[in-house]
Design a protein around this motif. Sequence first.
Motif, PDB file in Angstrom:
ATOM      1  N   GLY A   1      -5.949  -2.230   7.826  1.00 35.84           N
ATOM      2  CA  GLY A   1      -6.836  -1.588   8.788  1.00 35.84           C
ATOM      3  C   GLY A   1      -7.615  -0.438   8.216  1.00 35.84           C
ATOM      4  N   ASN A   2      -7.449  -0.167   6.929  1.00 36.71           N
ATOM      5  CA  ASN A   2      -8.159   0.929   6.275  1.00 36.71           C
ATOM      6  C   ASN A   2      -9.521   0.429   5.807  1.00 36.71           C
ATOM      7  N   PRO A   3     -10.618   0.935   6.359  1.00 35.94           N
ATOM      8  CA  PRO A   3     -11.935   0.446   5.963  1.00 35.94           C
ATOM      9  C   PRO A   3     -12.249   0.693   4.498  1.00 35.94           C
ATOM     10  N   ALA A   4     -11.511   1.587   3.864  1.00 32.58           N
ATOM     11  CA  ALA A   4     -11.725   1.879   2.441  1.00 32.58           C
ATOM     12  C   ALA A   4     -10.713   1.128   1.582  1.00 32.58           C
ATOM     13  N   TRP A   5     -10.321  -0.083   2.037  1.00 35.15           N
ATOM     14  CA  TRP A   5      -9.285  -0.801   1.292  1.00 35.15           C
ATOM     15  C   TRP A   5      -9.704  -1.084  -0.150  1.00 35.15           C
ATOM     16  N   ALA A   6     -11.029  -1.191  -0.383  1.00 31.58           N
ATOM     17  CA  ALA A   6     -11.483  -1.429  -1.747  1.00 31.58           C
ATOM     18  C   ALA A   6     -11.162  -0.240  -2.642  1.00 31.58           C
ATOM     19  N   PHE A   7     -10.977   0.942  -2.036  1.00 31.60           N
ATOM     20  CA  PHE A   7     -10.625   2.132  -2.804  1.00 31.60           C
ATOM     21  C   PHE A   7      -9.114   2.293  -2.896  1.00 31.60           C
ATOM     22  N   SER A   8      -8.390   2.007  -1.817  1.00 33.33           N
ATOM     23  CA  SER A   8      -6.963   2.354  -1.806  1.00 33.33           C
ATOM     24  C   SER A   8      -6.113   1.295  -1.145  1.00 33.33           C
ATOM     25  N   CYS A   9      -4.994   1.005  -1.773  1.00 32.04           N
ATOM     26  CA  CYS A   9      -3.992   0.115  -1.196  1.00 32.04           C
ATOM     27  C   CYS A   9      -2.646   0.817  -1.344  1.00 32.04           C
ATOM     28  N   TYR A  10      -1.947   1.027  -0.241  1.00 34.97           N
ATOM     29  CA  TYR A  10      -0.744   1.832  -0.298  1.00 34.97           C
ATOM     30  C   TYR A  10       0.500   0.993  -0.019  1.00 34.97           C
ATOM     31  N   GLY A  11       1.624   1.421  -0.536  1.00 37.94           N
ATOM     32  CA  GLY A  11       2.882   0.756  -0.254  1.00 37.94           C
ATOM     33  C   GLY A  11       3.799   0.760  -1.453  1.00 37.94           C
ATOM     34  N   ARG A  12       5.073   0.500  -1.179  1.00 38.19           N
ATOM     35  CA  ARG A  12       6.100   0.548  -2.219  1.00 38.19           C
ATOM     36  C   ARG A  12       5.849  -0.500  -3.300  1.00 38.19           C
ATOM     37  N   LYS A  13       5.535  -1.734  -2.892  1.00 44.26           N
ATOM     38  CA  LYS A  13       5.299  -2.793  -3.867  1.00 44.26           C
ATOM     39  C   LYS A  13       4.044  -2.512  -4.692  1.00 44.26           C
ATOM     40  N   VAL A  14       3.023  -1.968  -4.022  1.00 41.49           N
ATOM     41  CA  VAL A  14       1.792  -1.625  -4.739  1.00 41.49           C
ATOM     42  C   VAL A  14       2.093  -0.565  -5.798  1.00 41.49           C
ATOM     43  N   GLU A  15       2.873   0.435  -5.426  1.00 38.84           N
ATOM     44  CA  GLU A  15       3.210   1.496  -6.371  1.00 38.84           C
ATOM     45  C   GLU A  15       3.967   0.942  -7.573  1.00 38.84           C
ATOM     46  N   LYS A  16       4.907   0.031  -7.319  1.00 41.56           N
ATOM     47  CA  LYS A  16       5.666  -0.561  -8.422  1.00 41.56           C
ATOM     48  C   LYS A  16       4.757  -1.398  -9.313  1.00 41.56           C
ATOM     49  N   ALA A  17       3.843  -2.155  -8.682  1.00 42.39           N
ATOM     50  CA  ALA A  17       2.911  -2.975  -9.454  1.00 42.39           C
ATOM     51  C   ALA A  17       2.012  -2.098 -10.318  1.00 42.39           C
ATOM     52  N   ILE A  18       1.538  -0.996  -9.754  1.00 44.03           N
ATOM     53  CA  ILE A  18       0.667  -0.077 -10.506  1.00 44.03           C
ATOM     54  C   ILE A  18       1.405   0.488 -11.711  1.00 44.03           C
ATOM     55  N   ASN A  19       2.651   0.893 -11.517  1.00 45.64           N
ATOM     56  CA  ASN A  19       3.436   1.443 -12.629  1.00 45.64           C
ATOM     57  C   ASN A  19       3.645   0.405 -13.726  1.00 45.64           C
ATOM     58  N   LEU A  20       3.897  -0.848 -13.329  1.00 48.44           N
ATOM     59  CA  LEU A  20       4.062  -1.913 -14.316  1.00 48.44           C
ATOM     60  C   LEU A  20       2.757  -2.179 -15.058  1.00 48.44           C
ATOM     61  N   ARG A  21       1.643  -2.126 -14.319  1.00 52.41           N
ATOM     62  CA  ARG A  21       0.341  -2.331 -14.951  1.00 52.41           C
ATOM     63  C   ARG A  21       0.069  -1.252 -15.992  1.00 52.41           C
ATOM     64  N   LYS A  22       0.423  -0.028 -15.676  1.00 49.87           N
ATOM     65  CA  LYS A  22       0.202   1.073 -16.612  1.00 49.87           C
ATOM     66  C   LYS A  22       1.074   0.933 -17.857  1.00 49.87           C
ATOM     67  N   GLU A  23       2.155   0.169 -17.733  1.00 52.10           N
ATOM     68  CA  GLU A  23       3.018  -0.096 -18.889  1.00 52.10           C
ATOM     69  C   GLU A  23       2.511  -1.272 -19.712  1.00 52.10           C
ATOM     70  N   GLY A  24       1.435  -1.922 -19.222  1.00 53.34           N
ATOM     71  CA  GLY A  24       0.840  -3.014 -19.990  1.00 53.34           C
ATOM     72  C   GLY A  24       1.039  -4.400 -19.413  1.00 53.34           C
ATOM     73  N   HIS A  25       1.707  -4.512 -18.257  1.00 50.82           N
ATOM     74  CA  HIS A  25       1.914  -5.822 -17.635  1.00 50.82           C
ATOM     75  C   HIS A  25       0.683  -6.193 -16.806  1.00 50.82           C
ATOM     76  N   THR A  26       0.224  -7.444 -16.940  1.00 54.24           N
ATOM     77  CA  THR A  26      -1.018  -7.851 -16.286  1.00 54.24           C
ATOM     78  C   THR A  26      -0.749  -8.410 -14.889  1.00 54.24           C
ATOM     79  N   ILE A  27      -0.370  -7.533 -13.981  1.00 49.15           N
ATOM     80  CA  ILE A  27      -0.205  -7.901 -12.574  1.00 49.15           C
ATOM     81  C   ILE A  27      -1.510  -7.603 -11.856  1.00 49.15           C
ATOM     82  N   MET A  28      -2.088  -8.615 -11.224  1.00 47.69           N
ATOM     83  CA  MET A  28      -3.366  -8.428 -10.544  1.00 47.69           C
ATOM     84  C   MET A  28      -3.134  -8.169  -9.058  1.00 47.69           C
ATOM     85  N   LEU A  29      -3.775  -7.114  -8.527  1.00 52.66           N
ATOM     86  CA  LEU A  29      -3.728  -6.819  -7.097  1.00 52.66           C
ATOM     87  C   LEU A  29      -4.927  -7.471  -6.422  1.00 52.66           C
TER      88      LEU A  29
END
Length: 301
Positions: free
Chosen positions: A258-286
Amino acid sequence: MKDIDAATLQIYTSKSKADKAISSLKGLLLGINMDGEVNETEIKELQLWADSHKELVNRHPFKEFMEVIDAALTNKIPTKETIEDLYWLCQKYENDNYYYDAVTSDLQILQGICHGILADGTINDKEIYDLQQWLNDNDHLNSHYPYDEIRSLVLSVLADKQIDDDERIVLMAYFKQFVSLQNENIREKVAQQTADVTISGLCTSEPQVEFEGKTFCITGVLKRGNRESLQRDIVRLGGIPTDTITKKTDYLIVGDNGNPAWAFSCYGRKVEKAINLRKEGHTIMLIHEFDFSDIIDDLIA
C-alpha cells in the motif's frame, strides 16, 4: 610454511585492493566528469581519495596516479586534463591485467560513479541522465547489487521526465549508503540533507526471471491473488517455492504494502535478510508482486 602462505596471501590481497581501488577511481572520475565540469570541491575529494589509498602508492600504477593528482593540485595541469589523464591510466591498467574480472570491476566502477556524482554534495539533471545512460549500457549487471536497485531508483525518478528536489534527496540518501565521502564538510552536508530519508531495499525494475530449478520466497500481503496460487504457478513453471530466505534463494517476491513509493522502499524481515545477503555477494533479486504477476501471466497465458 605458514610464513610462505601469509606472504602469498598478502600478494593476492594487495592485488585485490589495487584492482578495487582502480575500478572505484575510474568510476569516481566518470562521476566527477558527468556534468562536463570539474570544480575545486570535486578535485579536493579526489585528493582525499588519494590520501586514503597511500598504502598502495608503491604499487603500479598508483605512483603515476599520485603524480598526476599532485600536479593538478599545484596547478601544473588543468583539472579537466587531470581527469582525462587519470582515466587513461585506469584503462591502461585494465588492459594490462590478465586477471581482470569484468562484472566485479563494473560494479566497483558504478559505486565510484555514485561517489563522483556526490563528491561536491549536489546532484544535477545531467548527472542523473548520464547515469541512466551508463546503466542502460551495462544492463549485464541487472541481477547484481547495487546496480538493480540504482536502476530501479533512477527509472522511478525519471518516469515523469521531471526531477524535483525531493527526488535528488532520495538519490543522495541511497548513494550515501555505499559511498564513503572523504570531505568532512560535504559528508556533513549530505547527512543533514538526507536525515529524514530512509531507504531499505529496492525492487528490481524490468526483472528477468528464470524458473527452472530456481528458488522463490514470498513476503508481505499480496494484492493479486494469494500465496498458494502463486506458489502453484511457480511450481508449474519449474521453480521451487520456499518459506524462508537462505543463501540459496534466487528471488524474493515482495507483496504490495500500500506504499505508493514501493519502487523506493520495501520493508520487512525477509527483505532485510535478503538485502544483507545481497551485500555479502549473493544474487537474490527482489521483485515487486505486480511485476512478477505480469511475468507469470505472460508465461502461462
